[in-house]
Each structure stands twice: as structure tokens, then as C-alpha cells.
Design an enzyme around this catalytic site. Structure first.
Site, PDB file in Angstrom:
ATOM      1  N   CYS A 220       0.804  -1.230   0.000  1.00 22.50           N
ATOM      2  CA  CYS A 220       0.000   0.000   0.000  1.00 22.50           C
ATOM      3  C   CYS A 220       0.834   1.276   0.000  1.00 22.50           C
ATOM      4  O   CYS A 220       0.298   2.352  -0.229  1.00 22.50           O
ATOM      5  CB  CYS A 220      -0.939  -0.001   1.207  1.00 22.50           C
ATOM      6  SG  CYS A 220      -2.085  -1.391   1.208  1.00 22.50           S
ATOM      7  N   HIS A 299      12.470   1.087   5.448  1.00 20.42           N
ATOM      8  CA  HIS A 299      12.261  -0.329   5.102  1.00 20.42           C
ATOM      9  C   HIS A 299      12.735  -1.195   6.266  1.00 20.42           C
ATOM     10  O   HIS A 299      13.905  -1.153   6.644  1.00 20.42           O
ATOM     11  CB  HIS A 299      13.047  -0.668   3.843  1.00 20.42           C
ATOM     12  CG  HIS A 299      12.499  -1.846   3.087  1.00 20.42           C
ATOM     13  ND1 HIS A 299      12.241  -3.052   3.686  1.00 20.42           N
ATOM     14  CD2 HIS A 299      12.135  -1.991   1.776  1.00 20.42           C
ATOM     15  CE1 HIS A 299      11.758  -3.898   2.784  1.00 20.42           C
ATOM     16  NE2 HIS A 299      11.684  -3.267   1.617  1.00 20.42           N
ATOM     17  N   HIS A 383      -2.094  19.781   7.306  1.00 19.69           N
ATOM     18  CA  HIS A 383      -2.969  18.675   6.878  1.00 19.69           C
ATOM     19  C   HIS A 383      -2.218  17.345   6.939  1.00 19.69           C
ATOM     20  O   HIS A 383      -1.022  17.284   6.657  1.00 19.69           O
ATOM     21  CB  HIS A 383      -3.470  18.908   5.447  1.00 19.69           C
ATOM     22  CG  HIS A 383      -4.102  20.246   5.248  1.00 19.69           C
ATOM     23  ND1 HIS A 383      -5.361  20.564   5.726  1.00 19.69           N
ATOM     24  CD2 HIS A 383      -3.648  21.368   4.625  1.00 19.69           C
ATOM     25  CE1 HIS A 383      -5.648  21.812   5.399  1.00 19.69           C
ATOM     26  NE2 HIS A 383      -4.626  22.325   4.743  1.00 19.69           N
ATOM     27  N   HIS A 387      -2.631   6.853   5.460  1.00 17.30           N
ATOM     28  CA  HIS A 387      -3.151   5.748   4.654  1.00 17.30           C
ATOM     29  C   HIS A 387      -4.368   5.109   5.325  1.00 17.30           C
ATOM     30  O   HIS A 387      -4.302   4.678   6.473  1.00 17.30           O
ATOM     31  CB  HIS A 387      -2.050   4.700   4.448  1.00 17.30           C
ATOM     32  CG  HIS A 387      -2.555   3.400   3.909  1.00 17.30           C
ATOM     33  ND1 HIS A 387      -3.320   3.314   2.760  1.00 17.30           N
ATOM     34  CD2 HIS A 387      -2.411   2.130   4.363  1.00 17.30           C
ATOM     35  CE1 HIS A 387      -3.623   2.044   2.532  1.00 17.30           C
ATOM     36  NE2 HIS A 387      -3.083   1.313   3.494  1.00 17.30           N
ATOM     37  N   HIS A 416     -14.433   5.314   5.090  1.00 16.31           N
ATOM     38  CA  HIS A 416     -15.876   5.097   5.138  1.00 16.31           C
ATOM     39  C   HIS A 416     -16.493   5.070   3.744  1.00 16.31           C
ATOM     40  O   HIS A 416     -17.309   4.200   3.423  1.00 16.31           O
ATOM     41  CB  HIS A 416     -16.535   6.206   5.977  1.00 16.31           C
ATOM     42  CG  HIS A 416     -18.020   6.058   6.116  1.00 16.31           C
ATOM     43  ND1 HIS A 416     -18.919   6.632   5.232  1.00 16.31           N
ATOM     44  CD2 HIS A 416     -18.779   5.401   7.039  1.00 16.31           C
ATOM     45  CE1 HIS A 416     -20.143   6.344   5.590  1.00 16.31           C
ATOM     46  NE2 HIS A 416     -20.089   5.593   6.692  1.00 16.31           N
ATOM     47  N   ASN A 420     -10.438   0.652   1.863  1.00 15.26           N
ATOM     48  CA  ASN A 420      -8.983   0.672   1.705  1.00 15.26           C
ATOM     49  C   ASN A 420      -8.676   0.475   0.215  1.00 15.26           C
ATOM     50  O   ASN A 420      -8.754  -0.634  -0.302  1.00 15.26           O
ATOM     51  CB  ASN A 420      -8.347  -0.440   2.539  1.00 15.26           C
ATOM     52  CG  ASN A 420      -6.828  -0.486   2.405  1.00 15.26           C
ATOM     53  OD1 ASN A 420      -6.245   0.216   1.585  1.00 15.26           O
ATOM     54  ND2 ASN A 420      -6.190  -1.317   3.213  1.00 15.26           N
TER      55      ASN A 420
END
Length: 492
Positions: A220, A299, A383, A387, A416, A420
Site C-alpha cells: 500500500c 524499510h 494537513h 493511509h 468510510h 482501503n
């Protein structure tokens, strides 16, 4: 009242400290300039002229100094990285026919898993607490009973999502296919031959010398990896346009077995995609929405637990699925900690960095039990785009970064409305902020994404101009309904 009075005093002390430290150079330079100006006034023009003549500067010295300054300035400007602008972006809006209300999802689960009611009940419990709404979408192949995850259906979903997002981007920006110099497509789980990037080249008849890349298996957070790759390429290739396409193709990855760890993605992942236009052309400066400031990648793949916490494998019956480990949130927390340790010095004001440093020294020298100071990232960003991997991810980051409900509103509402959507979720969140009319010139945005491997990646953008409320886009028909109250449990 005394407690309130003390907290109010502490608040003003902290504000005063922040203002003093963040403007320390101003407080030092202005008095020095005033003192110099007063001294010059006191000396008068005759004394100043006499002082100048006493320096005995020759023409050769003046020319040499000027030449040296020009060389230094030239080296500085030539070595300075090229500015990368985000001109605009477009998000895919799934058709109404792909919507999956809770009742439909659970009915399909009962029919597909009719021999295992416990798995159906497990999915229902997950869905009740997921934070997803009734309007999320799954691709057409998953609507069949049983689902038909064929190669043809997967390609059909990829074409629908990617081409729709690309068409919207062309329309919004006026970009022509022949103007694309760099193309990067990221899709973690669907990697056909020819690649998805080749599919885009074929569809839009892109130039034969285009630099195209296809990233897969990176989870993702692959969207920000693509942004980082595009940034590096734009440093090498002047006067270029780069298009990044981020998506996840659901069709071939819908798990039909009984392993609970593999059933979780079925409840959370939904259709989505985004196309982003980046450019280093100076002509794009005025109309560009954002300027890329930083990309920080972390990572944790050297750790075995982190490597296996999101893992594609076969279950006992030989059915392939994505297994999510119970350690996922703890590993994500460690990855985030490493990421913000690198990010902090780049973005935090001096006041926060000093507090963090003093606390660290205090813990090392005086008392290891001192509570570690968590920097206030609200001082660095207006802001936050976290994810939308799931409710637990957003809750954890809100708590760890001490964010308000408004700071995580875009993430919660995206989860919502769209679910995802993997690497593209950050762009739905950014579009939510814009659709609410909250993005002003000079505002700073922090995008944070997590992905298999395990990775935590961040991108920092600065708003180039005040963004007008978009009339089209994924939120155009529903933004007035948001934000909505999302209960802890939705009883099904």
C-alpha cells in the site's frame, strides 16, 4: 479552577517558548542591524568616506572578488535540485453498479462459505468494526457467486480503473499523451505480461522513447515509492512530465478460503486508483497545485517478523491469499518511529527539535524513566493524509502523533466512503481536503503510507496556490454529507 489556570499558563509559556526559539535569528539580527545603522548615523558621511578610502581596495581585487562570488553563485544554482511540481491529479470514481452494501457482502459470504459459518461470523464482526460505509465498491467479477477471478476479468478491472483515471487527468490538465516523458504504474498484486505500464502505452499510443516503469509487490505504500522514483528521474531529465498511476486490482486476489488472517483483506480492500501529473517544467509553476518538499522512506525488511507480517501464501487447502499478522500494528508503530526520526529534523521547527534533544539527553544522562518527548508535528503541517488501511491504523497514528479528530477526518471519511483502496487512498484523502475548501496557499501536507515488506513511507507537499473547491472528482456528489459519525460497532 486552579487546574484550568495552571494549564492556561503552561499553554502560554509553551507558545512563548515556541515563538522565541523559532524566531531567534530575527531577534539577533534586527538589534545588530539597528546598532550598525545608529553607528553609521553617528559617524556621518565624511567619516564613512574616510573609512572606505582606508581599505585601499584595488580594481583587480574588486574584480577578483566579484568573479569569485559569481562562480560560487553559479555552482550553488547548478547543484540545487530541480523543483518538482504536482500539476494535478485525478481519482477513479467506481460506478454505482459496483457498490457493495453490508447486506450484499454478508449474503455473498454466506453463500460462498456456506460450509463454514464461523468464517462468515468472523467476517461480519470485522465488517461491523471496520469503519467502512455502505457505498464502497468491488469489481464486477467479485459480484458473481462464486466469484470469477479470471485473467480476462482482472485485465478488465485494470482497464476500467486506470483508463478512467488517465482520461480524467488528461481532461483536467490539458495534457496530451505525446507530452508524457516518464510513466510509472504501481500495482502490488496483479502483475500480468505485458505489464500494466505497457497497457497504458498501448492504449494512449505514447512515444517510443518514453521511460516506463511497472512496480509490483510493494504494498500500500507503493504510491509514495512511485513519487520518489519520479522525483529522482525528474532530477536527471530536464523539462519533463511524469505521470504516476497508483492502483490495486482486487479481482484476482479475493480469498475464498477459511483462514481468518486471510479473510481480513476481503473485508477492507475495495476498488480505487489515481493518476498524478508531476513536472519539473518552470512553465508549470503558476498552475501547479503543490510542490514536492521531501520524501522519506523506511524499510524494515531485515527483520523476519516485519518481512512476514503481510504475506501472500497458500492456505492448507492450497488457496492463495494475503495473510495479515497479529503483530502488524506493533511493526507499523516501529516503522513509523524510524520514519519520523528521519523526517523530524527536516520539517520540525527549532523549538520542537530542542525539546526533543533536551529530553533525549535527560533520559540518557539523568533518568532513563523520563517520559520520551513526542514532537508536535502539528507545528510542521496543516494537513495529514494517513493511509486509510483500516480503523486501527488511523486510531494508532492519531494517538501516537497526538492529532485532533479534524486532522484525521480525511482518512476516516475516505475509509468510510471508498474503503482501503491501497496505494491510491492518499489521493482520495487529499481530494477530500480540497473538496472541503480547506487547502490554502502555503499549507503543508504530510502523506504517510504503510506497505508489505514492511515499509513506512512519507511525502511532504507545500501548497502552491489556494485550491478552489473542485466541481468534479470522487467526492463531488457526496461531500456535503461528510463528515459523518462512524459508530464503534455497526450492528449487522
Amino acid at each position: 479552577m486552579p487546574h484550568f489556570s495552571n494549564s492556561l499558563k503552561l499553554k502560554y509559556v509553551k507558545l512563548g517558548y515556541q515563538y522565541l526559539v523559532n524566531h531567534i535569528l530575527t531577534f539577533i539580527i534586527i538589534p545588530l542591524m539597528l546598532a550598525t545603522f545608529i553607528e553609521l548615523l553617528r559617524l556621518g558621511p565624511d567619516e564613512i568616506l574616510k573609512l572606505w578610502n582606508s581599505l585601499h581596495l584595488h580594481l583587480v581585487q574588486i574584480l577578483s572578488s566579484s568573479f569569485l562570488l559569481i562562480i560560487i553563485a553559479t555552482i550553488y544554482f547548478m547543484s540545487k535540485p530541480r523543483t518538482v511540481f504536482l500539476v494535478d491529479y485525478a481519482c477513479f470514481k467506481p460506478p454505482v453498479t459496483c457498490r457493495v452494501p453490508f447486506a450484499t457482502f454478508m449474503e455473498h459470504s454466506r453463500l460462498i462459505l456456506k460450509n463454514n459459518p464461523k468464517s462468515v461470523e468472523f467476517q461480519m464482526r470485522i465488517l461491523e468494526r471496520s469503519g467502512l460505509g455502505e457505498e464502497t465498491c468491488l469489481p464486477p467479477a467479485i459480484h458473481y457467486i462464486p466469484p470469477k477471478p479470471t485473467m480476462e476479468a482482472a485485465r478488465g478491472e485494470a482497464e476500467l480503473v486506470i483508463f478512467s483515471a488517465m482520461d480524467s487527468l488528461f481532461k483536467k490538465t490539458g495534457l496530451k499523451p505525446k507530452d508524457i516523458d516518464i510513466l510509472i504504474v504501481n500495482c502490488s498484486l496483479f502483475s500480468p505480461t505485458p505489464s500494466l505500464s505497457a497497457m497504458v502505452v498501448n492504449k494512449y499510443k505514447l512515444r517510443s522513447n518514453i521511460k516506463s516503469f511497472n512496480l509490483s509487490g510493494m504494498g500500500c505504500s507503493a504510491g509514495l515509492i512511485s513519487i520518489d522514483l519520479a522525483r529522482d528521474l525528474l532530477q536527471i531529465h530536464p523539462n519533463s512530465n511524469a505521470v504516476v498511476v497508483s492502483t490495486e486490482i482486487i479481482t484476482p486476489n479475493y480469498y475464498q478460503g477459511n483462514e481468518r488472517a486471510m479473510l481480513l483483506p476481503n473485508c477492507l480492500f475495495r476498488m480505487g486508483g489515481a493518476a498524478i501529473l508531476l513536472s519539473n517544467r518552470k512553465s508549470e509553476r503558476k498552475r501547479a497545485k503543490y510542490r514536492l518538499v521531501h520524501v522519506v522512506r523506511t524499510h524494515k525488511g531485515s527483520d523476519d517478523k516485519a518481512f512476514r507480517c503481510v504475506f501472500e501464501e497458500e492456505d492448507k487447502e492450497g488457496k492463495v491469499g494475503i495473510s495479515l499478522s497479529k503483530d502488524l500494528m506493533a511493526i507499523a508503530g516501529e516503522a513509523l518511529k524510524s520514519n519520523i526520526t528521519t523526517m523530524g529534523p527536516l520539517v520540525l521547527p527549532a523549538s520542537e527539535q530542542l525539546l526533543f534533544l533536551f529530553t533525549l539527553i535527560g533520559r540518557k544522562i539523568f533518568n532513563p524513566r523520563w517520559k520520551p518527548y513526542i514532537p508536535d508535528f502539528k507545528q510542521a503541517f496543516e494537513h495529514f493524509c494517513i493511509h486509510a488501511g483500516g480503523r486501527a491504523v488511523i486510531d494508532e497514528l492519531q494517538k501516537n502523533l497526538q492529532l485532533s479528530a479534524e486532522h484525521v477526518e480525511a482518512s476516516r471519511m475516505t475509509l468510510h466512503r471508498f474503503g482501503n483502496t491501497s496505494s491510491s487512498s492518499l489521493w482520495y484523502e487529499l481530494n477530500y481536503i480540497e473538496s472541503k475548501g480547506r487547502m490554502k496557499r502555503g499549507d503543508r501536507v504530510w502523506q504517510i503510507a504503510f506497505g508489505s515488506g514492511f515499509k513506512c513511507n512519507s511525502a511532504v507537499w507545500k501548497c502552491n496556490r489556494t485550491i478552489e473547491t473542485p466541481l468534479d472528482g470522487p467526492w463531488s456528489d457526496c461531500i456535503d454529507r461528510y463528515p459523518v459519525h462512524i459508530p464503534e460497532i455497526v450492528k449487522l
